[in-house]
Design a protein around this motif. Structure first.
Motif, PDB file in Angstrom:
ATOM      1  N   VAL A  23       0.839  -1.204   0.000  1.00  0.00           N
ATOM      2  CA  VAL A  23       0.000   0.000   0.000  1.00  0.00           C
ATOM      3  C   VAL A  23       0.872   1.252   0.000  1.00  0.00           C
ATOM      4  CG1 VAL A  23      -1.631   1.355   1.377  1.00  0.00           C
ATOM      5  CG2 VAL A  23      -1.996  -1.101   1.082  1.00  0.00           C
ATOM      6  N   CYS A  24       1.922   1.231   0.806  1.00  0.00           N
ATOM      7  CA  CYS A  24       2.845   2.374   0.829  1.00  0.00           C
ATOM      8  C   CYS A  24       3.509   2.566  -0.534  1.00  0.00           C
ATOM      9  CB  CYS A  24       3.900   2.167   1.913  1.00  0.00           C
ATOM     10  SG  CYS A  24       3.245   2.122   3.596  1.00  0.00           S
ATOM     11  N   ILE A  25       3.907   1.451  -1.154  1.00  0.00           N
ATOM     12  CA  ILE A  25       4.514   1.515  -2.483  1.00  0.00           C
ATOM     13  C   ILE A  25       3.518   2.070  -3.489  1.00  0.00           C
ATOM     14  CG2 ILE A  25       5.377   0.108  -4.401  1.00  0.00           C
ATOM     15  CD1 ILE A  25       6.648  -1.744  -2.326  1.00  0.00           C
ATOM     16  N   MET A  26       2.294   1.588  -3.443  1.00  0.00           N
ATOM     17  CA  MET A  26       1.268   2.027  -4.389  1.00  0.00           C
ATOM     18  C   MET A  26       1.024   3.525  -4.294  1.00  0.00           C
ATOM     19  SD  MET A  26      -2.703   0.783  -4.606  1.00  0.00           S
ATOM     20  CE  MET A  26      -3.891   1.642  -5.656  1.00  0.00           C
ATOM     21  N   ILE A  27       0.862   4.024  -3.089  1.00  0.00           N
ATOM     22  CA  ILE A  27       0.593   5.452  -2.905  1.00  0.00           C
ATOM     23  C   ILE A  27       1.795   6.287  -3.330  1.00  0.00           C
ATOM     24  CG2 ILE A  27       0.104   7.248  -1.193  1.00  0.00           C
ATOM     25  CD1 ILE A  27      -1.469   5.148   0.393  1.00  0.00           C
ATOM     26  N   SER A  28       2.997   5.836  -2.986  1.00  0.00           N
ATOM     27  CA  SER A  28       4.209   6.567  -3.358  1.00  0.00           C
ATOM     28  C   SER A  28       4.369   6.638  -4.870  1.00  0.00           C
ATOM     29  CB  SER A  28       5.436   5.909  -2.729  1.00  0.00           C
ATOM     30  OG  SER A  28       5.346   5.901  -1.315  1.00  0.00           O
ATOM     31  N   ALA A  33       2.387  -2.039  -9.724  1.00  0.00           N
ATOM     32  CA  ALA A  33       1.638  -1.863 -10.973  1.00  0.00           C
ATOM     33  C   ALA A  33       0.368  -1.059 -10.739  1.00  0.00           C
ATOM     34  CB  ALA A  33       1.307  -3.233 -11.575  1.00  0.00           C
ATOM     35  N   PHE A  34      -0.320  -1.332  -9.645  1.00  0.00           N
ATOM     36  CA  PHE A  34      -1.525  -0.557  -9.336  1.00  0.00           C
ATOM     37  C   PHE A  34      -1.170   0.890  -8.994  1.00  0.00           C
ATOM     38  CE2 PHE A  34      -3.845  -4.668  -8.280  1.00  0.00           C
ATOM     39  CZ  PHE A  34      -4.646  -4.591  -9.407  1.00  0.00           C
ATOM     40  N   GLY A  35       0.023   1.107  -8.443  1.00  0.00           N
ATOM     41  CA  GLY A  35       0.478   2.467  -8.221  1.00  0.00           C
ATOM     42  C   GLY A  35       0.656   3.207  -9.534  1.00  0.00           C
ATOM     43  N   LEU A  36       1.209   2.527 -10.533  1.00  0.00           N
ATOM     44  CA  LEU A  36       1.322   3.118 -11.871  1.00  0.00           C
ATOM     45  C   LEU A  36      -0.056   3.417 -12.441  1.00  0.00           C
ATOM     46  CD1 LEU A  36       4.115   0.854 -13.433  1.00  0.00           C
ATOM     47  CD2 LEU A  36       4.351   3.242 -12.698  1.00  0.00           C
ATOM     48  N   LEU A  37      -0.983   2.487 -12.252  1.00  0.00           N
ATOM     49  CA  LEU A  37      -2.349   2.706 -12.729  1.00  0.00           C
ATOM     50  C   LEU A  37      -2.955   3.943 -12.075  1.00  0.00           C
ATOM     51  CD1 LEU A  37      -4.858   1.486 -14.309  1.00  0.00           C
ATOM     52  CD2 LEU A  37      -5.493   0.461 -12.117  1.00  0.00           C
TER      53      LEU A  37
END
Length: 382
Positions: free
Chosen positions: A63-68, A359-363
């Motif tokens: 989650v932290c990775i996604m938001i960042s 990948a969802f962070g990129l999305l």
């Protein structure tokens, strides 16, 4: 040196990006992951160790990775596409040299503090690299033969390295994702027809080069009862477990095939089978419906995006997620050979979880910057 001020925080402030972030989508991912935590808790016979707690911790990091990742300007990700691809490719090469064997194949790198599976990282970086390349081409240029050499190499080199591990499931995913991006970029139909004919013609050669266990997977897929206690054991037990679950299931932690250890790999590849036995057809449909919502949101992001790079990234992430779900579901039902593809956000696995959240962070970065217009051609990258 990159002038980061040109790419991060220039058009949108951090607070504006946080407001624009789709928190409902993150909640949806957390709901799916929570189902996975519950199944891993059940696998361990009512214990958070060794799987559920670790998986929850990894999701928290994810989650932290996604938001960042989502907070970074999309143009910076475009600039970093090739370097990130190069790092993933280098790790795949390193696997052949210093990788260690896990789950019967040499797919892992031990970095001391963590073990990673580079092929999972490659699934994401390949999307970035292809999206950047096709962003720089016009629709007419995409179908010119000389312009296809680079993207074919971007797909073919990692596929070859992954096949050597051997990891046929990941190789299929890389080819499928690459094919979708080629199509989405505007490649003409005749190339796909030619590629399909070439694959059919090459089947005898491919078959002759398969490992014995890979051939057995095909034989088992066609007739799992030919070796019910050997190669056919996994899929037969999976079918028994799914069928015994009925409409509403046997109840949480009450599955006989899973709790009595008849079902193999129940915390990884066959976790959907366990869910089907314990929660039944209803539980399976609920989870697949959540997956469907994720897929529809992801494709809608692609439709809303006003730049080609972001559009292709969103399509790539969407279809990679779809292939995960489709292949695993079909595999445990006996509709496809067993190829070792995890169930996204539910199966136990660190690299797969973190790569998917990246990948969802990129999305989400595409979603936040969906109205951003990026010029096409060489000037877009510098």
């Amino acid at each position: 040196m990159l002038d980061l001020r040109r790419f991060t925080g220039h058009e949108m402030r951090l607070t504006e990006k946080l407001i624009e972030f789709n928190w409902a989508f993150l909640l949806l991912l957390a709901l799916i992951a929570s189902i996975g935590f519950a199944m891993l808790y059940s696998v361990a016979e009512g214990s958070f160790t060794p799987w559920a707690f670790r998986q929850a911790a990894r999701f928290g990091v994810g989650v932290c990775i996604m938001i960042s990742v989502a907070m970074v300007d999309l143009r910076l990700w475009m600039r970093l596409a090739y370097p990130l691809y190069g790092v993933a490719l280098a790790m795949l090469v390193a696997v052949e040299v210093i990788g260690f064997v896990g789950m019967g194949a040499q797919r892992w790198l031990d970095l001391g503090f963590i073990s990673i599976q580079p092929s999972e990282v490659m699934k994401v970086t390949l999307i970035l690299a292809l999206a950047r390349y096709f962003h720089g081409l016009t629709l007419e240029e995409v179908s010119r033969l000389r312009n296809l050499l680079v993207p074919l190499a971007l797909v073919g080199v990692p596929v070859g390295l992954v096949v050597l591990q051997p990891d046929l499931g990941t190789a299929i995913l890389l080819i499928a994702t690459g094919g979708v991006l080629f199509f989405s970029a505007g490649l003409r139909w005749r190339y796909f027809i030619f590629a399909g004919a070439a694959v059919l013609a090459a089947i005898p050669v491919i078959w002759s080069r398969l490992h014995d266990y890979q051939r057995n997977r095909v034989f088992t897929f066609l007739d799992p009862e030919r070796d019910p206690l050997g190669t056919g054991y996994h899929i037969l037990q999976s079918k028994i477990a799914l069928g015994s679950g009925g409409i509403f299931g046997k109840g949480f932690m009450e599955g006989t095939q899973s709790q009595l250890n008849f079902l193999p790999e129940k915390h990884t590849d066959f976790i959907f089978t366990m869910l089907g036995e314990e929660l039944g057809l209803v539980g399976g449909i609920v989870l697949l419906t959540l997956y469907f919502i994720v897929l529809m949101f992801s494709l809608n992001v692609a439709l809303q995006c006003r730049n080609q790079f972001g559009r292709l990234v969103a399509i790539g992430v969407s279809m990679t997620f779809f292939f995960y779900v489709f292949i695993n579901t079909a595999m445990v039902m006996g509709l496809l050979p067993v190829v070792g593809v995890p169930f996204p956000l539910v199966s136990y696995g660190g690299t797969a979880m973190l790569s998917l959240m990246f990948a969802f962070g990129l999305l989400m970065s595409v979603y936040i910057h969906r109205n951003l217009e990026i010029s096409r051609g060489p000037s877009a990258f510098w």
